[in-house]
Scaffold this active site. Structure first.
Site, PDB file in Angstrom:
ATOM      1  N   GLY A  50       0.829  -1.210   0.000  1.00 25.61           N
ATOM      2  CA  GLY A  50       0.000   0.000   0.000  1.00 25.61           C
ATOM      3  C   GLY A  50       0.859   1.253   0.000  1.00 25.61           C
ATOM      4  CB  ALA A  66      -4.217 -10.163   2.816  1.00 31.84           C
ATOM      5  CE1 TYR A  82      -4.812 -13.544  -1.496  1.00 32.55           C
ATOM      6  CE2 TYR A  82      -6.310 -14.816  -2.874  1.00 32.55           C
ATOM      7  CZ  TYR A  82      -5.985 -13.638  -2.215  1.00 32.55           C
ATOM      8  OH  TYR A  82      -6.843 -12.566  -2.283  1.00 32.55           O
ATOM      9  CE  LYS A  88      -7.431 -13.098   1.172  1.00 34.68           C
ATOM     10  NZ  LYS A  88      -7.512 -11.921   2.035  1.00 34.68           N
TER      11      LYS A  88
HETATM   12  P1  NAD Z   1      -3.371  -4.369  -1.849  1.00 32.14           P
HETATM   13  O1  NAD Z   1      -2.080  -5.133  -1.883  1.00 32.14           O
HETATM   14  O2  NAD Z   1      -3.468  -3.120  -2.645  1.00 32.14           O
HETATM   15  O3  NAD Z   1      -3.768  -4.055  -0.342  1.00 32.14           O
HETATM   16  C1  NAD Z   1      -3.336  -4.803   0.765  1.00 32.14           C
HETATM   17  C2  NAD Z   1      -2.949  -3.817   1.866  1.00 32.14           C
HETATM   18  O4  NAD Z   1      -2.554  -4.559   3.037  1.00 32.14           O
HETATM   19  C3  NAD Z   1      -1.737  -2.938   1.485  1.00 32.14           C
HETATM   20  O5  NAD Z   1      -1.970  -1.600   1.837  1.00 32.14           O
HETATM   21  C4  NAD Z   1      -0.592  -3.527   2.303  1.00 32.14           C
HETATM   22  O6  NAD Z   1       0.421  -2.586   2.591  1.00 32.14           O
HETATM   23  C5  NAD Z   1      -1.327  -4.025   3.539  1.00 32.14           C
HETATM   24  N1  NAD Z   1      -0.631  -5.104   4.240  1.00 32.14           N
HETATM   25  C6  NAD Z   1      -0.088  -6.227   3.711  1.00 32.14           C
HETATM   26  N2  NAD Z   1       0.461  -6.985   4.675  1.00 32.14           N
HETATM   27  C7  NAD Z   1       0.254  -6.326   5.852  1.00 32.14           C
HETATM   28  C8  NAD Z   1       0.585  -6.597   7.202  1.00 32.14           C
HETATM   29  N3  NAD Z   1       1.269  -7.694   7.542  1.00 32.14           N
HETATM   30  N4  NAD Z   1       0.210  -5.715   8.151  1.00 32.14           N
HETATM   31  C9  NAD Z   1      -0.460  -4.584   7.829  1.00 32.14           C
HETATM   32  N5  NAD Z   1      -0.798  -4.270   6.565  1.00 32.14           N
HETATM   33  C10 NAD Z   1      -0.455  -5.130   5.581  1.00 32.14           C
HETATM   34  O7  NAD Z   1      -4.492  -5.410  -2.287  1.00 32.14           O
HETATM   35  P2  NAD Z   1      -6.042  -5.194  -2.599  1.00 32.14           P
HETATM   36  O8  NAD Z   1      -6.267  -5.625  -3.998  1.00 32.14           O
HETATM   37  O9  NAD Z   1      -6.497  -3.864  -2.146  1.00 32.14           O
HETATM   38  O10 NAD Z   1      -6.668  -6.324  -1.664  1.00 32.14           O
HETATM   39  C11 NAD Z   1      -7.323  -6.039  -0.415  1.00 32.14           C
HETATM   40  C12 NAD Z   1      -7.892  -7.343   0.137  1.00 32.14           C
HETATM   41  O11 NAD Z   1      -8.839  -7.892  -0.777  1.00 32.14           O
HETATM   42  C13 NAD Z   1      -6.846  -8.432   0.370  1.00 32.14           C
HETATM   43  O12 NAD Z   1      -7.182  -9.122   1.553  1.00 32.14           O
HETATM   44  C14 NAD Z   1      -7.003  -9.327  -0.839  1.00 32.14           C
HETATM   45  O13 NAD Z   1      -6.575 -10.638  -0.558  1.00 32.14           O
HETATM   46  C15 NAD Z   1      -8.503  -9.242  -1.077  1.00 32.14           C
HETATM   47  N6  NAD Z   1      -8.895  -9.566  -2.464  1.00 32.14           N
HETATM   48  C16 NAD Z   1      -8.558  -8.720  -3.489  1.00 32.14           C
HETATM   49  C17 NAD Z   1      -8.981  -9.044  -4.805  1.00 32.14           C
HETATM   50  C18 NAD Z   1      -8.673  -8.158  -5.978  1.00 32.14           C
HETATM   51  O14 NAD Z   1      -9.174  -8.447  -7.103  1.00 32.14           O
HETATM   52  N7  NAD Z   1      -7.934  -7.066  -5.823  1.00 32.14           N
HETATM   53  C19 NAD Z   1      -9.714 -10.218  -5.054  1.00 32.14           C
HETATM   54  C20 NAD Z   1     -10.007 -11.042  -3.973  1.00 32.14           C
HETATM   55  C21 NAD Z   1      -9.623 -10.694  -2.675  1.00 32.14           C
HETATM   56  C1  UD2 Z   2      -7.796 -13.821  -9.872  1.00 32.61           C
HETATM   57  C2  UD2 Z   2      -7.041 -13.070  -8.785  1.00 32.61           C
HETATM   58  C3  UD2 Z   2      -6.192 -13.999  -7.988  1.00 32.61           C
HETATM   59  C4  UD2 Z   2      -6.997 -15.174  -7.484  1.00 32.61           C
HETATM   60  C5  UD2 Z   2      -7.687 -15.869  -8.646  1.00 32.61           C
HETATM   61  C6  UD2 Z   2      -8.589 -16.972  -8.117  1.00 32.61           C
HETATM   62  C7  UD2 Z   2      -6.520 -10.814  -9.402  1.00 32.61           C
HETATM   63  C8  UD2 Z   2      -5.495  -9.869  -9.939  1.00 32.61           C
HETATM   64  N1  UD2 Z   2      -6.166 -12.083  -9.351  1.00 32.61           N
HETATM   65  O1  UD2 Z   2      -6.885 -14.305 -10.842  1.00 32.61           O
HETATM   66  O2  UD2 Z   2      -5.676 -13.271  -6.889  1.00 32.61           O
HETATM   67  O3  UD2 Z   2      -7.938 -14.728  -6.532  1.00 32.61           O
HETATM   68  O4  UD2 Z   2      -8.513 -14.934  -9.346  1.00 32.61           O
HETATM   69  O5  UD2 Z   2      -9.198 -17.614  -9.146  1.00 32.61           O
HETATM   70  O6  UD2 Z   2      -7.601 -10.428  -8.995  1.00 32.61           O
HETATM   71  N2  UD2 Z   2      -4.133 -12.255 -18.433  1.00 32.61           N
HETATM   72  C9  UD2 Z   2      -3.588 -12.013 -19.673  1.00 32.61           C
HETATM   73  N3  UD2 Z   2      -2.568 -11.110 -19.777  1.00 32.61           N
HETATM   74  C10 UD2 Z   2      -2.069 -10.439 -18.681  1.00 32.61           C
HETATM   75  C11 UD2 Z   2      -2.638 -10.688 -17.416  1.00 32.61           C
HETATM   76  C12 UD2 Z   2      -3.674 -11.607 -17.328  1.00 32.61           C
HETATM   77  O7  UD2 Z   2      -4.004 -12.604 -20.670  1.00 32.61           O
HETATM   78  O8  UD2 Z   2      -1.140  -9.618 -18.845  1.00 32.61           O
HETATM   79  C13 UD2 Z   2      -5.232 -13.239 -18.323  1.00 32.61           C
HETATM   80  C14 UD2 Z   2      -4.960 -14.302 -17.277  1.00 32.61           C
HETATM   81  O9  UD2 Z   2      -4.210 -15.364 -17.841  1.00 32.61           O
HETATM   82  C15 UD2 Z   2      -6.376 -14.708 -16.889  1.00 32.61           C
HETATM   83  C16 UD2 Z   2      -7.181 -13.414 -17.048  1.00 32.61           C
HETATM   84  O10 UD2 Z   2      -6.384 -12.555 -17.860  1.00 32.61           O
HETATM   85  O11 UD2 Z   2      -6.889 -15.683 -17.747  1.00 32.61           O
HETATM   86  C17 UD2 Z   2      -7.465 -12.722 -15.720  1.00 32.61           C
HETATM   87  O12 UD2 Z   2      -6.222 -12.618 -15.022  1.00 32.61           O
HETATM   88  P1  UD2 Z   2      -6.048 -11.902 -13.613  1.00 32.61           P
HETATM   89  O13 UD2 Z   2      -4.651 -12.147 -13.188  1.00 32.61           O
HETATM   90  O14 UD2 Z   2      -6.538 -10.515 -13.680  1.00 32.61           O
HETATM   91  O15 UD2 Z   2      -7.082 -12.653 -12.674  1.00 32.61           O
HETATM   92  P2  UD2 Z   2      -7.335 -14.208 -12.350  1.00 32.61           P
HETATM   93  O16 UD2 Z   2      -8.797 -14.412 -12.478  1.00 32.61           O
HETATM   94  O17 UD2 Z   2      -6.451 -15.082 -13.121  1.00 32.61           O
END
Ligand code: NAD
Ligand code: UD2
Length: 313
Positions: A38, A79, A147, A151
């Site tokens: 972050g 996370a 991961y 979760k």
């Molecule tokens: P992100 O990496 O931008 O945010 C995670 C934040 O947690 C960061 O600010 C990081 O500095 C902080 N952090 C990490 N380890 C820490 C620790 N040990 N102590 C305190 N802070 C810590 O990721 P995001 O995409 O904003 O994801 C937020 C949450 O949503 C996560 O739990 C992630 O697993 C979950 N999630 C995200 C997605 C997605 O598509 N982005 C999908 C499914 C789940």
């Molecule tokens: C998502 C989550 C991952 C996990 C997973 C569980 C994100 C970023 N990732 O993975 O954390 O929760 O779901 O199923 O949210 N792709 C390309 N070119 C690129 C990047 C990606 O073709 O440069 C393709 C990739 O191979 C995939 C699709 O785009 O088929 C989506 O990729 P992603 O990494 O955004 O997300 P995903 O669903 O694989």
């Protein structure tokens, strides 16, 4: 009148920053974050925001926060959010993603009488590659990465704390979240952050800009705009009915990657240079959710992929 206080762990991250921005309209916010992925740039300046630099996997850091504040709501988002990082480093990921959750639950339980809801950020990764679709909350759980396993274990602890110790809590399984401030710099960044970066470079005349498409583009995803995720998290926090329950958070839409690229080309008016490569090992062909459960609480998806991409771009 004194505002109620809300803890957002991981508040300096992509999703956390958007959540904090919205919560500030109503609450006093405490962010606990170690800035590992972050950045302070994700957080607005506000007299109603306290930033605590600390690590959720250090029990004393967590205890210190709970000794200082009494919370009405807790959103646990901190996370290691990268699946690839969890495969490279399962021990360190487990320490943060699992121990961090238990330390927070344990500390929160001491304030259970005051806390209205503990909301945990889980992931569609708990479903793994089991092919039955759409994913319902009752679908088979079969995580295939460290991961996803952490979760799932964290979710189970969160719901168990609710049932055993009266700490009201809910878990939210996010599908593919996208929107402003998502970091596009890693090859494992969300595909829409990589695409957005690529389109911006094409627009700026960068002739090296090129998108690598893994597979044939027929993979299907359920992309949910970050604003909708924030609305869903706040709904889960403020709803009584969501206590001890798990919810999918997604968009109610599904698109192939080729459809997404076509839609983005129309929005930007640019043609994207593409290179095809073989599908990534372990890539899931289709992932999308049934979101009837959260819709019954009143959740409404505000942004389609098209309106979300327009805002993002
Ligand atoms: P992100 O990496 O931008 O945010 C995670 C934040 O947690 C960061 O600010 C990081 O500095 C902080 N952090 C990490 N380890 C820490 C620790 N040990 N102590 C305190 N802070 C810590 O990721 P995001 O995409 O904003 O994801 C937020 C949450 O949503 C996560 O739990 C992630 O697993 C979950 N999630 C995200 C997605 C997605 O598509 N982005 C999908 C499914 C789940
Ligand atoms: C998502 C989550 C991952 C996990 C997973 C569980 C994100 C970023 N990732 O993975 O954390 O929760 O779901 O199923 O949210 N792709 C390309 N070119 C690129 C990047 C990606 O073709 O440069 C393709 C990739 O191979 C995939 C699709 O785009 O088929 C989506 O990729 P992603 O990494 O955004 O997300 P995903 O669903 O694989």
């Amino acid at each position: 009148m004194k505002k109620e206080t809300v803890l957002v762990t991981g508040g300096a991250g992509f999703i956390g920053g958007h959540l904090v921005e919205k919560l500030l309209q109503k609450y006093h916010i405490v962010v606990l974050d170690n800035l590992s992925t972050g950045t302070m740039m994700n957080l607005p300046e506000s007299p109603h925001l306290d930033f605590v630099f600390g690590d959720v996997s250090q029990e004393e850091d967590v205890a210190q926060v709970f000794a200082t504040y009494t919370f009405t709501y807790i959103f646990h988002l901190a996370a290691v959010a990268s699946v690839a990082a969890s495969i490279e480093n399962p021990v360190e990921t487990h320490r943060i993603n699992m121990n961090g959750t238990i330390y927070l639950l344990h500390a929160a339980q001491q304030q259970a009488a005051h806390i209205q809801k503990f909301v945990f950020a889980s992931s569609a990764a708990v479903y793994g590659s089991e092919p039955t679709l759409p994913k319902k909350e009752s679908s088979i759980i079969a995580p295939i990465t460290p991961y996803g396993i952490d979760k799932w274990a964290s979710e189970s602890y969160v719901i168990t704390y609710s049932q055993l110790f009266g700490l009201k809590s809910s878990a939210a399984r996010f599908f593919n979240v996208y929107g402003p401030r998502q970091n596009p710099t890693s090859p494992y960044s969300g595909v829409l952050s990589i695409l957005t970066d690529c389109f911006q470079r094409v627009k700026a005349g960068d002739e090296t800009a090129n998108f690598t498409l893994y597979g044939d583009g027929s993979q299907v995803r359920d992309f949910v705009y970050v604003g909708d995720v924030v609305n869903a998290l706040i709904l889960l926090a403020e709803s009584e009915e969501s206590t001890s329950e798990v919810y999918n958070i997604a968009s109610d839409q599904r698109h192939t990657l080729l459809e997404v690229i076509g839609m983005y080309e129309t929005i930007t008016g640019e043609k994207l240079p593409l290179t095809y490569q073989t599908a990534r090992a372990g890539d899931i062909q289709k992932s999308y959710a049934d979101i009837e459960k959260i819709k019954k609480l009143g959740f409404v998806v505000e942004d389609s992929l098209e309106t979300g991409l327009r805002k993002y771009y």
